[in-house]
Design a protein around this motif. Structure first.
Motif, PDB file in Angstrom:
ATOM      1  N   THR A 121      15.051   2.420   7.787  1.00  0.00           N
ATOM      2  CA  THR A 121      13.949   3.136   7.802  1.00  0.00           C
ATOM      3  C   THR A 121      12.849   2.143   7.494  1.00  0.00           C
ATOM      4  N   VAL A 122      12.844   1.326   6.547  1.00  0.00           N
ATOM      5  CA  VAL A 122      12.047   0.401   6.233  1.00  0.00           C
ATOM      6  C   VAL A 122      12.237  -0.845   7.388  1.00  0.00           C
ATOM      7  N   VAL A 123      13.124  -1.063   7.664  1.00  0.00           N
ATOM      8  CA  VAL A 123      13.246  -2.227   8.611  1.00  0.00           C
ATOM      9  C   VAL A 123      12.655  -1.812  10.181  1.00  0.00           C
ATOM     10  N   VAL A 124      12.730  -0.700  10.412  1.00  0.00           N
ATOM     11  CA  VAL A 124      11.815  -0.208  11.844  1.00  0.00           C
ATOM     12  C   VAL A 124      10.537  -0.341  11.695  1.00  0.00           C
ATOM     13  N   ILE A 125      10.026   0.064  10.411  1.00  0.00           N
ATOM     14  CA  ILE A 125       8.536  -0.099  10.128  1.00  0.00           C
ATOM     15  C   ILE A 125       8.346  -1.727  10.233  1.00  0.00           C
ATOM     16  N   VAL A 126       8.852  -2.407   9.515  1.00  0.00           N
ATOM     17  CA  VAL A 126       9.009  -4.018   9.422  1.00  0.00           C
ATOM     18  C   VAL A 126       8.808  -4.360  11.272  1.00  0.00           C
ATOM     19  N   PHE A 155      11.674   6.792  17.946  1.00  0.00           N
ATOM     20  CA  PHE A 155      13.155   6.741  18.344  1.00  0.00           C
ATOM     21  C   PHE A 155      13.788   6.498  17.375  1.00  0.00           C
ATOM     22  N   SER A 156      13.634   5.143  16.902  1.00  0.00           N
ATOM     23  CA  SER A 156      14.671   4.614  15.943  1.00  0.00           C
ATOM     24  C   SER A 156      14.423   5.325  14.722  1.00  0.00           C
ATOM     25  N   LEU A 157      13.305   6.008  14.233  1.00  0.00           N
ATOM     26  CA  LEU A 157      13.147   6.778  12.959  1.00  0.00           C
ATOM     27  C   LEU A 157      14.014   7.983  13.078  1.00  0.00           C
ATOM     28  N   VAL A 158      14.036   8.647  14.258  1.00  0.00           N
ATOM     29  CA  VAL A 158      14.952   9.747  14.402  1.00  0.00           C
ATOM     30  C   VAL A 158      16.278   9.626  14.322  1.00  0.00           C
ATOM     31  N   CYS A 159      16.857   8.292  14.720  1.00  0.00           N
ATOM     32  CA  CYS A 159      17.947   7.665  14.632  1.00  0.00           C
ATOM     33  C   CYS A 159      18.494   7.624  13.093  1.00  0.00           C
ATOM     34  N   SER A 160      17.476   7.065  12.299  1.00  0.00           N
ATOM     35  CA  SER A 160      17.780   6.912  11.008  1.00  0.00           C
ATOM     36  C   SER A 160      17.896   8.228  10.181  1.00  0.00           C
ATOM     37  N   MET A 161      16.960   9.262  10.438  1.00  0.00           N
ATOM     38  CA  MET A 161      17.187  10.431  10.101  1.00  0.00           C
ATOM     39  C   MET A 161      18.780  11.159  10.321  1.00  0.00           C
ATOM     40  N   VAL A 162      19.079  11.039  11.316  1.00  0.00           N
ATOM     41  CA  VAL A 162      20.354  11.649  11.726  1.00  0.00           C
ATOM     42  C   VAL A 162      21.565  10.846  11.094  1.00  0.00           C
ATOM     43  N   ALA A 163      21.350   9.616  10.954  1.00  0.00           N
ATOM     44  CA  ALA A 163      22.434   8.737  10.342  1.00  0.00           C
ATOM     45  C   ALA A 163      22.280   9.046   8.776  1.00  0.00           C
ATOM     46  N   TYR A 164      21.146   9.168   8.137  1.00  0.00           N
ATOM     47  CA  TYR A 164      21.137   9.615   6.843  1.00  0.00           C
ATOM     48  C   TYR A 164      21.744  10.811   6.660  1.00  0.00           C
ATOM     49  N   ALA A 165      21.498  11.909   7.614  1.00  0.00           N
ATOM     50  CA  ALA A 165      22.257  13.365   7.453  1.00  0.00           C
ATOM     51  C   ALA A 165      23.801  13.344   7.539  1.00  0.00           C
ATOM     52  N   ILE A 166      24.118  12.364   8.158  1.00  0.00           N
ATOM     53  CA  ILE A 166      25.767  12.321   8.402  1.00  0.00           C
ATOM     54  C   ILE A 166      26.698  11.344   7.762  1.00  0.00           C
ATOM     55  N   GLY A 200      15.584  -6.807  22.654  1.00  0.00           N
ATOM     56  CA  GLY A 200      17.074  -7.456  22.460  1.00  0.00           C
ATOM     57  C   GLY A 200      17.303  -7.466  21.104  1.00  0.00           C
ATOM     58  N   ALA A 201      16.221  -7.699  20.028  1.00  0.00           N
ATOM     59  CA  ALA A 201      16.808  -8.006  18.582  1.00  0.00           C
ATOM     60  C   ALA A 201      16.909  -6.512  18.054  1.00  0.00           C
ATOM     61  N   THR A 202      16.131  -5.388  18.636  1.00  0.00           N
ATOM     62  CA  THR A 202      16.603  -4.036  18.360  1.00  0.00           C
ATOM     63  C   THR A 202      17.937  -3.787  18.729  1.00  0.00           C
ATOM     64  N   CYS A 203      18.224  -4.334  19.919  1.00  0.00           N
ATOM     65  CA  CYS A 203      19.574  -3.761  20.291  1.00  0.00           C
ATOM     66  C   CYS A 203      20.602  -4.443  19.655  1.00  0.00           C
ATOM     67  N   ILE A 204      20.321  -5.722  19.036  1.00  0.00           N
ATOM     68  CA  ILE A 204      21.232  -6.270  18.151  1.00  0.00           C
ATOM     69  C   ILE A 204      21.588  -5.520  16.748  1.00  0.00           C
ATOM     70  N   LEU A 205      20.355  -4.810  16.466  1.00  0.00           N
ATOM     71  CA  LEU A 205      20.498  -4.193  15.277  1.00  0.00           C
ATOM     72  C   LEU A 205      21.041  -2.614  15.315  1.00  0.00           C
ATOM     73  N   TYR A 206      20.917  -2.274  16.617  1.00  0.00           N
ATOM     74  CA  TYR A 206      21.780  -0.842  17.077  1.00  0.00           C
ATOM     75  C   TYR A 206      23.216  -1.239  17.109  1.00  0.00           C
ATOM     76  N   VAL A 207      23.624  -2.332  17.584  1.00  0.00           N
ATOM     77  CA  VAL A 207      25.009  -2.562  17.701  1.00  0.00           C
ATOM     78  C   VAL A 207      25.753  -2.682  16.327  1.00  0.00           C
ATOM     79  N   ALA A 208      24.825  -3.454  15.397  1.00  0.00           N
ATOM     80  CA  ALA A 208      25.276  -3.774  13.963  1.00  0.00           C
ATOM     81  C   ALA A 208      25.524  -2.272  13.416  1.00  0.00           C
ATOM     82  N   CYS A 209      24.560  -1.405  13.609  1.00  0.00           N
ATOM     83  CA  CYS A 209      24.555  -0.079  13.039  1.00  0.00           C
ATOM     84  C   CYS A 209      26.013   0.801  13.568  1.00  0.00           C
TER      85      CYS A 209
END
Length: 365
Positions: free
Chosen positions: A114-119, A91-102, A26-35
């Motif tokens: 990316t750092v938040v994912v590791i945390v 999965f989240s890291l892949v999203c971060s890489m694509v988001a960085y590219a676009i 759920g916490a991850t989903c909140i982060l997804y929604v914010a992004c």
């Protein structure tokens, strides 16, 4: 209210471990929604290609649903929490890489994600897994930066990408080191919590059990009697017996205190084997024992004591083989609304009469 409870059980289950994993989800989903909101704002400002942004949003939404289903079914398919955490992090890291590219001029903000994912993984993954994720993140983001500066150097200057990668590497490595230290700290805290729990269990046992005979001690027996008085305030249907091992001092004088301790242990084990399911035998002091027989008539209680006397007569005692062990007992039925203290007093007088009459006998109060 019942419908809502059933719905909650259907969605998040009853298992505390499963609910904890779904809380992380759920916490991850909140982060997804914010992004997603921020990404749509970038699209609205013309900073990000809308087609690429919508594809990334769809990919992230499908992934979130898939991970919910995986977590919900993890018990059936045998997925551990750390495996789920690592998979979700990749999965989240892949999203971060694509988001960085676009993300155009705002791409460096994606490095924070990316750092938040590791945390996030620090709380569920193992230290080695967190370190491996950091390496994967560096390799993946580094490959993305290299490809971008090679294919579009005008928008992704090589020097800028190299310096950015250096900052990311420092942040990820520092986070990984902190993750290892936090894991060690959690392990120490967990071990101390276990030790504290074991110590409390030991204290609890010492507070309620006599260490020599393993019977209930006098202090705890008072609590048992008080509970019985609350259970049966009218005072009918319970009996109390005071038991005293005959000539115990002679055993200590003739065979030594170690032999006396052996007599007490053997007596306790033998006496306890004669009791009914709800009977409670306590060491009252020295060689004296108190027996509570709830829901028993005098005849029932006397039968228990007679059975006990027969077994005690024949019980083996290491170091005291030549001596026949016996006990005297005073037995009293608790009267209507009578405090147990008064019933014990009457049983004590009956015990004294048993001793005066020659011992090895049961006297009713």
């Amino acid at each position: 209210m019942t419908l809502l409870r059933h719905l909650a059980v259907l969605l998040i289950g009853n298992d505390p471990g499963l609910r904890r994993m779904l809380q992380y989800w759920g916490a991850t989903c909140i982060l997804y929604v914010a992004c997603i909101v921020l990404l749509l704002a970038q699209v609205a400002e013309g900073m990000t290609d809308p087609v690429a942004a919508h594809r990334l949003i769809g990919y992230g939404g499908c992934g979130a649903v898939c991970f919910y289903l995986l977590i919900r079914a993890s018990g059936r398919i045998g997925l551990r929490p750390d495996q789920l955490a690592v998979s979700q992090a990749v999965f989240s890291l892949v999203c971060s890489m694509v988001a960085y590219a676009i993300s155009g001029p705002l791409r460096t903000a994606m490095l924070v994600m990316t750092v938040v994912v590791i945390v996030f993984c620090m709380f569920a993954a193992r230290p080695r897994q967190t370190l491996l994720l950091a390496v994967v993140a560096l390799a993946g983001m580094g490959g993305t930066m290299f490809w971008l500066q090679a294919t579009d150097p005008a928008h992704f200057p090589p020097v800028t990408e190299a310096i950015t990668f250096g900052y990311l590497a420092g942040a990820l490595l520092s986070t990984s080191v902190l993750s290892v230290e936090m894991s060690k700290l959690r392990s120490r805290l967990k071990q101390r919590r276990i030790e504290l729990s074991e110590a409390l269990d030991t204290i609890r046992v010492l507070a309620t059990v006599d260490d020599l005979t393993s019977l209930v001690n006098r202090r705890h027996m008072h609590e048992v009697l008080a509970a019985e008085e609350r259970r049966q305030p009218e005072g009918r249907g319970s009996c109390i017996a005071l038991l005293d091992i005959d000539f115990f001092k002679r055993v200590n004088d003739q065979y030594g205190h170690a032999a006396g301790d052996a007599v007490l242990r053997s007596f306790s084990t033998t006496a306890r084997s004669c009791l009914r399911a709800n009977d409670v035998l306590a060491r009252w002091g020295g060689e004296e024992f108190l027996l509570l027989l709830p829901d028993a008539t005098l005849d029932d209680a006397r039968m228990v004591l007679e059975r006990m006397a027969e077994r005690v007569h024949t019980m083996p005692v290491p170091g005291v083989e030549k001596r026949r062990i016996s006990f005297s007992a005073g037995l009293a039925a608790r009267g209507a609304s009578e405090p147990f203290a008064d019933a014990i007093s009457r049983a004590d007088k009956a015990l004294y009469q048993a001793k005066e009459a020659g011992r090895d006998r049961i006297v009713l109060a």
